[in-house]
Design a protein around this motif. Sequence first.
Motif, short mmCIF file in Angstrom:
data_model
loop_
_atom_site.label_atom_id
_atom_site.label_comp_id
_atom_site.label_asym_id
_atom_site.label_seq_id
_atom_site.Cartn_x
_atom_site.Cartn_y
_atom_site.Cartn_z
N THR A 1 0.68 -0.87 0.28
CA THR A 1 0.27 -0.37 0.08
C THR A 1 0.80 1.26 -0.21
O THR A 1 2.32 1.21 -0.20
CB THR A 1 -0.98 -0.31 1.21
OG1 THR A 1 -1.61 1.11 1.18
CG2 THR A 1 -0.02 0.44 2.93
N ILE B 1 -10.99 6.40 -1.35
CA ILE B 1 -10.70 5.33 -0.23
C ILE B 1 -10.78 4.52 0.21
O ILE B 1 -11.93 4.87 0.92
CB ILE B 1 -9.62 6.54 0.73
CG1 ILE B 1 -8.41 7.56 0.09
CG2 ILE B 1 -8.39 5.71 1.70
CD1 ILE B 1 -8.04 7.70 -0.32
N ASP B 2 -10.38 3.47 0.92
CA ASP B 2 -11.06 2.51 0.99
C ASP B 2 -11.75 2.49 2.33
O ASP B 2 -10.87 3.32 3.04
CB ASP B 2 -10.89 0.67 0.33
CG ASP B 2 -9.33 0.12 1.02
OD1 ASP B 2 -9.58 1.01 2.54
OD2 ASP B 2 -8.72 0.18 0.28
N GLU C 1 -10.90 0.22 5.08
CA GLU C 1 -10.45 -1.01 5.96
C GLU C 1 -9.29 0.48 6.38
O GLU C 1 -8.64 0.77 7.75
CB GLU C 1 -9.77 -2.07 5.32
CG GLU C 1 -8.83 -2.70 6.03
CD GLU C 1 -7.92 -3.56 5.00
OE1 GLU C 1 -8.79 -4.03 4.29
OE2 GLU C 1 -7.19 -4.06 5.62
N ARG C 2 -8.81 1.41 5.16
CA ARG C 2 -7.56 2.47 5.45
C ARG C 2 -8.26 3.02 5.96
O ARG C 2 -7.24 4.25 6.71
CB ARG C 2 -7.18 2.56 3.65
CG ARG C 2 -5.27 2.08 3.41
CD ARG C 2 -5.08 1.47 2.07
NE ARG C 2 -6.22 0.28 2.12
CZ ARG C 2 -5.49 -0.81 2.33
NH1 ARG C 2 -4.56 -0.76 3.04
NH2 ARG C 2 -6.40 -1.62 2.72
N GLY D 1 -3.15 5.31 -6.57
CA GLY D 1 -4.22 4.07 -6.70
C GLY D 1 -4.90 3.20 -7.49
O GLY D 1 -5.82 2.74 -7.27
N PRO E 1 -4.14 -0.53 -3.41
CA PRO E 1 -5.22 0.32 -1.93
C PRO E 1 -3.80 1.77 -1.28
O PRO E 1 -2.52 1.45 -1.71
CB PRO E 1 -5.02 -0.67 -1.10
CG PRO E 1 -4.86 -2.26 -1.42
CD PRO E 1 -3.57 -1.44 -2.59
#
Lengths: 431, 431
Positions: free
Chosen positions: A208, A353-354, A356-357, A387, A391
């Motif tokens: 990442t 941005i997902d 989890e992050r 990106g 991720p």
Amino acid sequence: MAAEEWDLYGRLIKDYDGNYTYEGINGDRLAKRFHAISEIGLTDDGGSRRIGFSKEEKQAKDLMKIWMKEAGLNVSEDGAGNVFGRLEGKDHSLPAIMSGGHVDSVPNGGHFDSPLGVLSALEVVEAWKETGYQPNHSYEIAIFSDEEGARFNSGLTGSRAMAGEVDMELQRTLVDQDGNSFAKVMEDIGLSEESFAEAARDLSGIKTYVEIHIEQGAKLEAQNLPVGIVSGIAGPAWLEVDFIGVAGHAGNTPMTERQDALVAAGDFVRTIHQLPGKVSDSAVATVGKLHVHPNGANVIPGKVSLIVDIRDIYADTRNELTLRIIEEAERIADNCGVKANHQQNLEVTPVPIDDERKQLLSLALEKHDIKPVEIPSGAGHDALIIGHHLPVAMLFVNSKNGVSHNPEEWSSLNDIVQGVHVLKTYIESID
Amino acid sequence: MAAEEWDLYGRLIKDYDGNYTYEGINGDRLAKRFHAISEIGLTDDGGSRRIGFSKEEKQAKDLMKIWMKEAGLNVSEDGAGNVFGRLEGKDHSLPAIMSGGHVDSVPNGGHFDSPLGVLSALEVVEAWKETGYQPNHSYEIAIFSDEEGARFNSGLTGSRAMAGEVDMELQRTLVDQDGNSFAKVMEDIGLSEESFAEAARDLSGIKTYVEIHIEQGAKLEAQNLPVGIVSGIAGPAWLEVDFIGVAGHAGNTPMTERQDALVAAGDFVRTIHQLPGKVSDSAVATVGKLHVHPNGANVIPGKVSLIVDIRDIYADTRNELTLRIIEEAERIADNCGVKANHQQNLEVTPVPIDDERKQLLSLALEKHDIKPVEIPSGAGHDALIIGHHLPVAMLFVNSKNGVSHNPEEWSSLNDIVQGVHVLKTYIESID
């Protein structure tokens, strides 16, 4: 600002209360390094001029290389001039975590976009070194070439080269404002078209990427917060619209018999200003560039050419907004008895941005007693390109008055140091 | 149009039915003279290039001088290069009647604006000569210099010099596109700044001025009429408006926090397009020239500068329209959170034609079985300047498709000859 008055270090330290210097993170060191980079390409009015692929950009990278080596990193450079500094983690089977930014600037930019990204990424290593911490994942600092794109009216060049997102056929046609070809520009800094094309890297070794950047907006300032979470990075879509009417004599053509391209374009600009909010909270649309033809005071405009810059952090809402803007162009052209032609010339896929992050960033902010707020990034960053492949996460640091790309660009050292703490905590929290 | 195909005479004669050649007015002679002038400064695509104060303008004046002398006129020239041809009337105690126009053109203009004015004025003399008629009033043909103003972005230069309406201080600062000063341009054609300043003439010796011109619009064509009465000559007022907002990043500035100068300017252009009809049937308002600053696709416009060209044949309605336009600029700027500054840079007093002259023109048209219709002139003419000092009249001749300032400019010889008949009848009817 006269050169003898210039002291970024002193200005940064002046309001620094030192309360945030712990866990090996050192505000004084950061301020000195910001100052040292600011002296490279310092402009007469106290700004930065380190154009992509210039000797100033190279000089700033060389200084970063020295510091990275002193910090014990393994330093390398690819064929696009991207510089990497790698720290091996405990577990060699894990992919690396990457963080960084760029040291090039716009022609008269500020001192934070984006030395902040690379100096913060390095300060995390310095802190680990001081506290004897070794991360599980290997860690790489990246300094990407020519993020701003001031040389060729492009941008995100180094990260695109690393990610294999460069159309080399197009890249070879680029010529800078001094008339130098891309090949010549590469040669002048010891690179080549061939080396540039070979910079594409297998990204499977990277888990990442995280980038810390100034906000370039005033939302954090409005809430008196030092650091915020980027909810997504908008990709711009550029829609070229031409309104084509009939030129005529401004005195002899009755109002009712006109096909005035500027009346249509004016209505269009005003109308689409209302649209983004109807589609998405984070969408924006701007007509920044507009030309009138023939542009004579006593001639009814026969043609108006303009560009609509349309952005959102989500592709679907950006595309919906683009469609509604095209519909408005056609509806207004019909009403005004003119024609509208449109063409989409640039389309960069946005990167939300997902969860989890964002969750990990939120925990990192809370650990440092900072209220987690999310802010969309309207501007593009190297994280936007990366990106598309991995991720990514981004943090924003409070920007004074939201000013950027300007010598007045400013973030306080207190806020910067808090940003580095959040960055470090976030990196350490990645499994 | 290739040079070998060029024959304005043949094109004019082709559709001419000769029915209107009587009372000494000769369509064939007129066509030959239009052709001879059209050959001076003929452009590659069959247009006219006889810039004010050029050798081509001088050459056309010299040709006119020859014809005027052959017709028995007393020819003179003033210090501004204006050429006069005078026929003494029966009654020397009466002031003269003047008619004319200009032989300069825009850079790629047509062949009727305005050889029509000077050749028609001369054809009246030719007709009198053929029929042995001597007018009571003396009669002067005037060929004014640099009506179009293509050299110095000005215009109506010769008539302004004659009428004493030139600001010599300003005139001396003019520089043409080749970098030649006004003094140099004058010297090149055998004149001087001093001679130019001395061209102002005592106009008490002239009773009235009449000018015949192509319509440069399509109202006569729509009614299938050869000739029409000009109801008045609009004077332009130029209002410079600046909308001043705040430039910003097109990605990072939320829609609700923008002060976008182009959104205000767009609304303004669209809104004022609706205003002229609310004030006067003959009023028009045009935004033909507009610049966006900094004009970058990804930058919110910080400033828009534009010019509104406002015209009417009546000063009061034009002034009312100007005030309403200023009010709209301020209202819209307020709504958009930007500032509007305005400045009036050019203001030429319009000239409505008086009822007595319109009545005489109407009788002249009726005598030739032409329905009298009135049309405002949105464009300026030498008659506008002279109209500030003397009673003036104007006739329009049917313009094909209303096209002007273009090689395609066209009026049929049938319509032109009818125009000369009306002009002659009108001049003869003046007490």
